[in-house]
Motif scaffolding. Structure first.
Motif, PDB file in Angstrom:
ATOM      1  N   SER A 243     -31.121  31.936 -11.506  1.00 39.78           N
ATOM      2  CA  SER A 243     -30.691  31.564 -12.861  1.00 39.78           C
ATOM      3  C   SER A 243     -29.458  32.330 -13.321  1.00 39.78           C
TER       4      SER A 243
ATOM      5  N   PRO B 286     -25.889  30.414 -10.824  1.00 36.76           N
ATOM      6  CA  PRO B 286     -26.078  29.013 -10.452  1.00 36.76           C
ATOM      7  C   PRO B 286     -24.952  28.534  -9.539  1.00 36.76           C
TER       8      PRO B 286
ATOM      9  N   TYR C  77     -21.143  23.734  -9.058  1.00 34.70           N
ATOM     10  CA  TYR C  77     -21.142  22.456  -9.766  1.00 34.70           C
ATOM     11  C   TYR C  77     -21.881  22.567 -11.097  1.00 34.70           C
ATOM     12  N   LEU C  78     -22.918  23.391 -11.175  1.00 39.73           N
ATOM     13  CA  LEU C  78     -23.622  23.578 -12.448  1.00 39.73           C
ATOM     14  C   LEU C  78     -22.776  24.387 -13.427  1.00 39.73           C
ATOM     15  N   ARG C  79     -22.055  25.350 -12.923  1.00 40.81           N
ATOM     16  CA  ARG C  79     -21.151  26.129 -13.783  1.00 40.81           C
ATOM     17  C   ARG C  79     -20.065  25.232 -14.366  1.00 40.81           C
TER      18      ARG C  79
ATOM     19  N   GLU D  57     -20.213  21.978 -14.850  1.00 37.16           N
ATOM     20  CA  GLU D  57     -20.822  21.090 -15.840  1.00 37.16           C
ATOM     21  C   GLU D  57     -21.016  21.816 -17.162  1.00 37.16           C
ATOM     22  N   TRP D  58     -21.446  23.079 -17.088  1.00 39.48           N
ATOM     23  CA  TRP D  58     -21.684  23.851 -18.297  1.00 39.48           C
ATOM     24  C   TRP D  58     -20.376  24.066 -19.060  1.00 39.48           C
ATOM     25  N   VAL D  59     -19.319  24.429 -18.346  1.00 35.87           N
ATOM     26  CA  VAL D  59     -18.026  24.654 -18.989  1.00 35.87           C
ATOM     27  C   VAL D  59     -17.494  23.357 -19.592  1.00 35.87           C
TER      28      VAL D  59
ATOM     29  N   ALA E 268     -19.139  20.988 -20.818  1.00 33.99           N
ATOM     30  CA  ALA E 268     -19.929  20.606 -21.991  1.00 33.99           C
ATOM     31  C   ALA E 268     -19.671  21.505 -23.201  1.00 33.99           C
ATOM     32  N   LEU E 269     -18.908  22.576 -23.040  1.00 35.20           N
ATOM     33  CA  LEU E 269     -18.638  23.480 -24.162  1.00 35.20           C
ATOM     34  C   LEU E 269     -17.795  22.784 -25.223  1.00 35.20           C
TER      35      LEU E 269
END
Length: 60
Positions: free
Chosen positions: A3, A6, A9-11, A13-15, A17-18
């Motif tokens: 956790s 990660p 690709y998850l990082r 996606e997170w960026v 979505a900011l």
């Protein structure tokens, strides 16, 4: 992977979505001088440093 680390690709996606705020200056305003010339002095110093570095590289 866990956790706290990660996969990339998850990082990404997170960026993506900011939320983000609008810029203070429109894209074309900077070229028209909307900053009031406050960057002129810094730009001159940068240009001079680049010029001096290029000249000194020629005479090594």
């Amino acid at each position: 992977m866990d956790s706290t680390h990660p996969p990339t690709y998850l990082r990404m996606e997170w960026v993506a979505a900011l939320p983000y705020g609008e810029g203070r200056m429109a894209a074309g305003e900077a070229t028209r001088g909307a900053d009031g010339g406050e960057l002129d002095a810094a730009a001159g110093r940068v240009a001079q440093a680049i010029r001096e570095n290029a000249q000194s590289a020629l005479y090594r």
